[in-house]
Design a protein around this motif. Structure first.
Motif: not given
Length: 122
Positions: A66-67, A119-122
């Protein structure tokens, strides 16, 4: 309903961006899946894009990630590269000027920080 070998009379019309089927097919499907009635005559403008994202090449079984797992693997790989890169910078730093390595490290740290924020925002 739409993809696979047994589509049970359903299809996708890319011009109207909707799931299509004969009225009798819809009626029998809705009898079994009552919640599916709201999707009749509904448009799905991003269906083809989602097929690309979630297509057949998606991992399944014990190899699937998973992500969160992929992000953890990427962070671990990034840390390994930083450690290796830091070692290389230290060896060349002693041969050159002591300021050159710290400037490179600052630029790399700034780039990594920016990527992490994105990356955290995505």
């Amino acid at each position: 309903m739409v993809n696979g070998t047994n589509t049970s009379g359903f299809g996708y019309d890319s011009s109207t961006h909707s799931v299509i089927a004969e009225p009798a097919v819809w009626d029998s499907y809705i009898q079994v899946h009552k919640e599916a009635g709201k999707w009749r005559n509904k448009i799905f403008p991003h269906y083809e894009d989602l097929c690309i994202i979630f297509g057949k090449d998606r991992a399944q079984g014990n190899k699937a990630k998973d992500f969160a797992q992929m992000e953890e693997d990427a962070n671990n790989e990034e840390q390994s590269e930083q450690i290796e890169g830091g070692f290389e910078e230290q060896t060349t730093e002693n041969e050159d000027s002591p300021n050159i390595g710290s400037k490179k490290r600052k630029k790399v740290d700034d780039v990594i920080k920016g990527i992490t924020i994105a990356a955290n925002l995505l």
